[in-house]
Design a protein around this motif. Structure first.
Motif, short mmCIF file in Angstrom:
data_model
loop_
_atom_site.label_atom_id
_atom_site.label_comp_id
_atom_site.label_asym_id
_atom_site.label_seq_id
_atom_site.Cartn_x
_atom_site.Cartn_y
_atom_site.Cartn_z
N CYS A 124 0.89 -1.18 -0.10
CA CYS A 124 -0.09 -0.04 0.07
C CYS A 124 0.98 1.36 -0.01
N GLU B 250 -7.04 -2.91 -3.75
CA GLU B 250 -6.24 -1.98 -2.94
C GLU B 250 -6.16 -0.69 -3.29
N TRP C 48 -9.85 0.63 -2.84
CA TRP C 48 -9.95 0.62 -1.37
C TRP C 48 -9.50 2.17 -0.74
N CYS D 151 -10.55 -3.90 3.03
CA CYS D 151 -9.88 -4.39 1.92
C CYS D 151 -9.81 -5.56 1.53
N THR E 188 -11.50 -7.36 -1.73
CA THR E 188 -10.73 -8.23 -2.69
C THR E 188 -11.11 -9.44 -2.72
#
Length: 375
Positions: free
Chosen positions: A58, A283, A286, A324, A328
């Protein structure tokens, strides 16, 4: 190639009304918050990622970036590149709180704030609340307040429009400030590689190079009709950006109907090989959704086949995804609903959120003058 640079011919510089735009981008935001709040992490490589072999990065501190670790990189690859890195699970509740504190600083200077995500936003400071004489002074004060009050650093770009401000904020990262004055637009833009244009990804850049376009200056020399023949409706946008033209205003409190991210593969791949990219896109979505004051109940998976046929699969939930990992998992489950055979190849995949629902009233987190006047 030599392109004449004329201030009078520059649509940006000759406009009667120029905006003063600041783009603020927090430096390695998630990782910097972790380092700020945990003194043992300061000065060390930090990677923010969910646990799991299939997770992607991230955020990475600048210490980790020296080893080649970047956002969207598979976590296993990051661990191989930087074995001494400390991996930290994301804490979006904390990041949102810091983002709100940054936004409060912005609001001291202007109400025209357009968040892009938790860690970046556009500000229109053509008229600013502090009555500072230039946008440069505003950007300097904002960065000082972020540093002194939040113990974090931010980079900023100042320019006559959003397109240029976005490029400028990345110019002296981290902890930098870069200003593009109206009369400097062409001389700054023309030498840049086309990949510096926001929205021009690797696939588009490769297509451009195939027709002899390597720099913004190359774009500048082409007629609009030529660009449209190569790039369709996007040709007009490229024609304008090569001239530093961007009329898009800063839009505060923008209501999102959907948030999505998609990528085109360098080579067509079977469905079974799309998992890592779906995880990366989930991700990314998110992260973007946490700059929105509402929550989405519908998850969408988009695919485009080798033959350019598009298909989508979606699922509307009783309540919005809460993590997340949940988003996913849903996106990957939607992939299982695609029944086109193992030999079918795909050129593009995308993940999105839609059907936003009003949440409790709360503040959203992050994210014209005379041309001779200095920004």
């Amino acid at each position: 190639m030599s392109v004449p640079i004329s201030t009078s011919a520059n649509p940006v510089a000759s406009s009667a009304q120029l905006r003063k735009i600041v783009h603020v981008d927090m430096d390695a935001f998630y990782a910097s918050v972790e380092q700020r709040d945990d003194p043992t992490l300061r000065g060390k490589p930090v990677v923010v990622a969910w646990p799991g072999k299939r997770s992607v990065v991230c955020a990475a501190s600048y210490e980790a970036r020296r080893f080649g670790v970047r956002s969207a990189l598979p976590a296993l690859t990051a661990e191989r590149l930087c074995p001494e890195a400390t991996f930290v699970k994301p804490d979006f509740v904390r990041y949102k709180a810091v983002s709100l504190a940054v936004r409060e600083i912005f609001q001291r200077h202007t109400d025209l704030i357009e968040p892009l995500s938790l860690d970046e936003a556009y500000l229109d400071v053509t008229q600013n609340k502090m009555q500072l004489p230039t946008a440069t002074r505003v950007a300097k004060m904002i960065r000082e307040q972020i540093r002194e009050e939040l113990n974090l650093t931010a980079s900023a770009g100042v320019a006559p429009n959003k397109f240029l401000a976005k490029i400028a904020s990345d110019w002296k990262k981290p902890n930098g400030l870069f200003v593009i004055q109206p009369h400097e637009v062409q001389s700054f833009l023309l030498p840049l590689p086309v990949g510096r244009i926001p929205g021009v990804g690797q696939v588009t850049e490769s297509r451009m190079k195939a027709v002899g376009i390597a720099t913004v200056g190359d774009l500048y020399t082409l007629e609009l009709s030529t660009l449209e023949s190569h790039f369709g409706s996007y040709g007009l946008r490229l024609y304008q950006l090569a001239r530093g033209i961007d009329h898009n205003p800063v839009v505060p409190n923008r209501v999102s109907k959907s948030i999505s991210a998609e990528d085109t593969f360098r080579e067509d791949v079977p469905l079974a090989e799309t998992e890592l990219q779906i995880r990366h896109l989930a991700e990314k979505v998110w992260k973007s959704s946490h700059g929105n004051a509402r929550a989405a109940k519908t998850v969408v998976l988009k695919l485009k086949t080798k033959e350019f046929s598009s298909l989508t699969r979606s699922l509307t939930l009783p309540a919005p995804p809460t993590s997340c990992d949940e988003l996913t998992g849903i996106a990957l489950a939607l992939r299982e609903r695609v029944e086109m055979g193992p030999k079918q190849l795909f050129r593009l995949v995308g993940v999105g959120l839609s059907n936003f629902q009003a949440a409790e009233e709360r503040a959203s987190p992050l994210f014209d003058e005379e041309p001779v006047e200095e920004l």
